[in-house]
Design a protein around this motif. Structure first.
Motif, short mmCIF file in Angstrom:
data_model
loop_
_atom_site.label_atom_id
_atom_site.label_comp_id
_atom_site.label_asym_id
_atom_site.label_seq_id
_atom_site.Cartn_x
_atom_site.Cartn_y
_atom_site.Cartn_z
N SER A 1 11.08 1.17 -6.79
CA SER A 1 9.94 1.56 -7.64
C SER A 1 9.26 2.82 -7.13
O SER A 1 9.04 2.99 -5.94
CB SER A 1 8.91 0.43 -7.71
OG SER A 1 7.80 0.82 -8.49
N SER A 2 8.93 3.71 -8.07
CA SER A 2 8.24 4.95 -7.72
C SER A 2 6.73 4.80 -7.86
O SER A 2 5.96 5.51 -7.22
CB SER A 2 8.72 6.09 -8.61
OG SER A 2 8.49 5.78 -9.97
N ASN A 3 6.30 3.86 -8.71
CA ASN A 3 4.87 3.68 -8.92
C ASN A 3 4.60 2.36 -9.64
O ASN A 3 5.26 2.04 -10.63
CB ASN A 3 4.29 4.84 -9.74
CG ASN A 3 2.78 4.75 -9.88
OD1 ASN A 3 2.11 4.30 -8.96
ND2 ASN A 3 2.26 5.16 -11.02
N ILE A 4 3.66 1.60 -9.12
CA ILE A 4 3.24 0.35 -9.77
C ILE A 4 1.77 0.50 -10.14
O ILE A 4 0.92 0.69 -9.27
CB ILE A 4 3.44 -0.86 -8.83
CG1 ILE A 4 4.91 -0.99 -8.41
CG2 ILE A 4 2.96 -2.14 -9.51
CD1 ILE A 4 5.15 -2.09 -7.40
N VAL A 5 1.49 0.43 -11.43
CA VAL A 5 0.11 0.58 -11.91
C VAL A 5 -0.48 -0.80 -12.14
O VAL A 5 0.13 -1.65 -12.81
CB VAL A 5 0.08 1.39 -13.24
CG1 VAL A 5 -1.35 1.51 -13.75
CG2 VAL A 5 0.70 2.77 -13.03
N ILE A 6 -1.65 -1.04 -11.55
CA ILE A 6 -2.31 -2.34 -11.75
C ILE A 6 -3.65 -2.14 -12.45
O ILE A 6 -4.38 -1.20 -12.17
CB ILE A 6 -2.51 -3.09 -10.41
CG1 ILE A 6 -3.30 -2.26 -9.41
CG2 ILE A 6 -1.18 -3.48 -9.81
CD1 ILE A 6 -3.66 -3.01 -8.14
N PHE B 1 5.48 -0.76 -14.31
CA PHE B 1 6.36 -0.88 -13.15
C PHE B 1 7.46 0.17 -13.29
O PHE B 1 8.47 -0.04 -13.96
CB PHE B 1 6.96 -2.28 -13.10
CG PHE B 1 7.68 -2.61 -11.81
CD1 PHE B 1 6.99 -3.11 -10.73
CD2 PHE B 1 9.05 -2.41 -11.69
CE1 PHE B 1 7.66 -3.42 -9.54
CE2 PHE B 1 9.71 -2.72 -10.52
CZ PHE B 1 9.02 -3.22 -9.44
N SER B 2 7.23 1.36 -12.70
CA SER B 2 8.16 2.48 -12.87
C SER B 2 9.30 2.40 -11.86
O SER B 2 9.07 2.13 -10.68
CB SER B 2 7.42 3.81 -12.67
OG SER B 2 6.37 3.92 -13.60
N LEU B 3 10.52 2.64 -12.34
CA LEU B 3 11.69 2.63 -11.48
C LEU B 3 12.05 4.03 -11.03
O LEU B 3 11.85 4.99 -11.75
CB LEU B 3 12.89 2.02 -12.21
CG LEU B 3 12.75 0.58 -12.69
CD1 LEU B 3 14.01 0.14 -13.40
CD2 LEU B 3 12.45 -0.35 -11.53
N LYS B 4 12.56 4.12 -9.81
CA LYS B 4 13.04 5.40 -9.31
C LYS B 4 14.40 5.73 -9.93
O LYS B 4 15.12 4.84 -10.38
CB LYS B 4 13.19 5.35 -7.78
CG LYS B 4 11.90 5.35 -7.01
CD LYS B 4 12.20 5.36 -5.51
CE LYS B 4 10.90 5.41 -4.70
NZ LYS B 4 11.16 5.39 -3.25
N GLY C 1 -6.68 6.03 -12.21
CA GLY C 1 -5.53 6.79 -11.72
C GLY C 1 -5.53 7.07 -10.23
O GLY C 1 -4.65 7.77 -9.73
N LEU C 2 -6.51 6.54 -9.51
CA LEU C 2 -6.55 6.76 -8.06
C LEU C 2 -5.63 5.80 -7.33
O LEU C 2 -5.16 4.80 -7.89
CB LEU C 2 -7.99 6.58 -7.55
CG LEU C 2 -9.01 7.63 -8.02
CD1 LEU C 2 -10.40 7.25 -7.54
CD2 LEU C 2 -8.63 9.02 -7.49
N ALA C 3 -5.37 6.09 -6.06
CA ALA C 3 -4.52 5.23 -5.24
C ALA C 3 -5.22 3.91 -4.98
O ALA C 3 -6.45 3.81 -5.00
CB ALA C 3 -4.19 5.91 -3.92
N VAL C 4 -4.41 2.88 -4.73
CA VAL C 4 -4.94 1.55 -4.43
C VAL C 4 -4.81 1.31 -2.94
O VAL C 4 -3.76 1.57 -2.34
CB VAL C 4 -4.16 0.47 -5.21
CG1 VAL C 4 -4.53 -0.92 -4.71
CG2 VAL C 4 -4.47 0.60 -6.70
N ARG D 1 0.85 -1.19 0.00
CA ARG D 1 0.00 0.00 0.00
C ARG D 1 0.89 1.24 0.00
O ARG D 1 1.87 1.33 0.72
CB ARG D 1 -0.91 0.01 1.23
CG ARG D 1 -1.90 1.18 1.21
CD ARG D 1 -2.98 1.00 2.24
NE ARG D 1 -2.46 0.83 3.58
CZ ARG D 1 -3.22 0.46 4.62
NH1 ARG D 1 -4.49 0.20 4.43
NH2 ARG D 1 -2.70 0.34 5.81
N GLY D 2 0.55 2.19 -0.85
CA GLY D 2 1.33 3.41 -0.94
C GLY D 2 2.12 3.54 -2.22
O GLY D 2 2.53 4.64 -2.60
#
Length: 507
Positions: A449-454, A462-465, A281-284, A272-273
């Motif tokens: 990872s900076s952001n994981i989109v599901i 799977f975005s890398l920092k 596009g909302l948080a999971v 989470r986070g």
């Protein structure tokens, strides 16, 4: 008549003038031998009598109540009681003739006689404890008001000067403390990994053991290191030398406690986070059902506007492992980055080395002055006030010089170390995640990872920092530098071909 010997000595400061337990026993045995007294048992304990609850004292009372003895031998009557509860017990036993006599080194207290004298002496002992407690508290409060840390137990990195009683930096450990804060502030360490690292570098705890994660946590949360201290729950400004800046301390606290407002009763889910819904596009968010954790879109804009279903945590973990396994950083780029960074920093090392040698000479001179000052104080050639003023000045200068020496030595080292750490972590991320605990997996994901989109129960992105995203073989080298890696960004901007040429020409 049968007697018991009771010997007690508190470990607390107010009992320093009392004889040791063994000495008390020896003196009482001498009296027993001289007066031909029958001693059937010896009771001894190391515990303050200012409050009831001494286990050995209570055992002695039971022994007397059973009639196994009817007299007590003790060095002074205040060995028996210094609080009203225990005093009442002894007086009652004496008045009821369960105890027929209490014999001390200088007086006898018999049940047939008036017990007023014993009562007065007990009361005097109790009042002594109360007055002493007030005096100690008043003394501690005065120390706090002056900015002196009142506790005798100092945190790692500080020691107390035997002559002046002032707190000073511990030459063996204070630079480790600074390094701990600097490394943790990078965000690439957990308390456990940093404890292992700093122990390998040579830092030990007070009992000569490796630094544990709990000890490291206490270090990272102690305000002593930026010049303040906690006393009775309140923060006070100290007069001791700080090791780190308040800003660095605050940065570390932000990493240790990223969400101060976080409800401690709320469950902390692993992913989470870092998850985002691929549809709206909302948080999971996450929740637990039937023993399993599930992740879903928060749907704060209305459930009808988002059709995404729940994703089970075990399935998400498998997909993250697959994404980490795909990551393939070009080892050649990593090696060239490290090499170029070292070459860039080496141009500054000569200057730093010369400055370090100069400060080292000043430090040696400073310590000779301190030794001379101590000798003059011992020989009473200077007063205590002059000694304290001058030694404080030299100590401050010593701390500053040591700080400069270590700072010069470590300039550039942190940047190189960060780069090498990133390179090592990049190669092991998949393995660490695969074999790690939930806590370890959470750290791996948050670091890399900076952001994981599901979307549709799958990882859509799977975005890398940074700088991990720079190191992907298929990625384009970024054109804008990042302040944390400024020393080697100029190399990155040349591109991979230029990097190869520069590395060859430098050989």
């Amino acid at each position: 008549m049968k007697y018991v010997i009771y010997a007690r000595k508190s470990s607390e400061s107010e009992e320093r003038q009392a004889l040791s337990i063994q000495s008390q026993i020896i003196e009482m045995q001498k009296i027993a031998e001289k007066e031909n007294l029958d001693v059937v048992k010896i009771f001894q304990e190391s515990k303050s009598a200012k409050a009831p609850g001494r286990p050995v004292f209570n055992d002695m009372v039971k022994f007397l109540e059973k009639g196994k003895a009817d007299g007590i031998l003790c060095w002074k009557i205040d060995r028996l009681a210094r609080n009203p509860v225990d005093e009442g017990t002894i007086r009652w036993l004496l008045q009821g003739e369960t105890i027929k006599q209490i014999k001390t080194s200088n007086q006898n207290y018999d049940s047939e006689d008036n017990v007023v004298i014993a009562s007065i002496e007990f009361s005097m002992a109790n009042q002594y404890i109360r007055d002493l407690s007030k005096n100690v508290k008043r003394g501690l409060n005065e120390k706090v008001r002056r900015g002196e840390y009142p506790s005798s137990s100092l945190p790692i990195g500080y020691v107390r000067d035997l002559r002046s009683k002032k707190i000073k930096l511990d030459r063996k450990n204070w630079h480790y403390i600074k390094r701990i804060f600097q490394l943790y502030a990078t965000g690439f360490h957990s308390t456990r990994s940093l404890a292992e690292k700093i122990s390998k570098e040579g830092m030990k705890s007070k009992n000569k053991k490796n630094i544990s994660s709990s000890v490291l946590y206490r270090i990272l949360t102690s305000p002593m290191y930026f010049g303040w201290f906690l006393w009775k729950g309140e923060l006070h400004k100290g007069i001791h030398a700080p090791i780190i800046s308040k800003k660095l301390f605050d940065n570390v606290q932000a990493i240790l406690f990223p969400k101060a407002h976080h409800n401690v009763t709320k469950r902390d889910f692993i992913y989470r986070g870092v998850l985002t819904c691929g549809e709206c596009g909302l948080a999971v968010t996450a929740e637990t059902k039937k023993g399993h954790n599930y992740y879903r879109c928060t749907k704060s804009r209305g459930s009808k506007k988002c059709s995404q279903k729940y994703l089970r945590e075990e399935d998400l973990a498998i997909q993250i492992k697959q994404e980490l396994e795909k990551i393939d950083f070009d080892p050649e780029v990593l090696d060239l980055l490290i090499k170029a960074t070292k070459e860039k920093e080496s141009s500054d090392f000569d200057f730093y080395s010369e400055e370090r040698r100069r400060n080292q000479k000043l430090l040696e001179k400073n310590r000779k002055f301190q030794e001379s000052l101590v000798d003059k104080f011992v020989e009473e050639k200077i007063s205590e006030s002059i000694y304290e003023n001058k030694i404080a000045k030299y100590k401050d200068e010593e701390a500053s010089l040591e700080d400069l020496i270590n700072r010069n030595y470590e300039k550039g080292k942190d940047v190189i170390e960060k780069m090498e750490m990133i390179a090592k972590f990049s190669k092991l991320a998949f393995k660490i995640f695969k074999n790690g605990t939930d806590e370890t997996r959470k750290e791996v994901v948050s670091i890399i990872s900076s952001n994981i989109v599901i979307k549709d129960k799958k990882i859509a992105s799977f975005s890398l920092k940074e700088p991990f995203c720079w190191l992907m073989e298929s990625k384009t080298v970024p054109s804008s530098p990042r302040s944390a890696f400024e020393p080697f960004v100029f190399v990155l901007n040349k591109g991979k071909t230029a990097l190869k040429k520069e590395a060859v020409s430098a050989m």
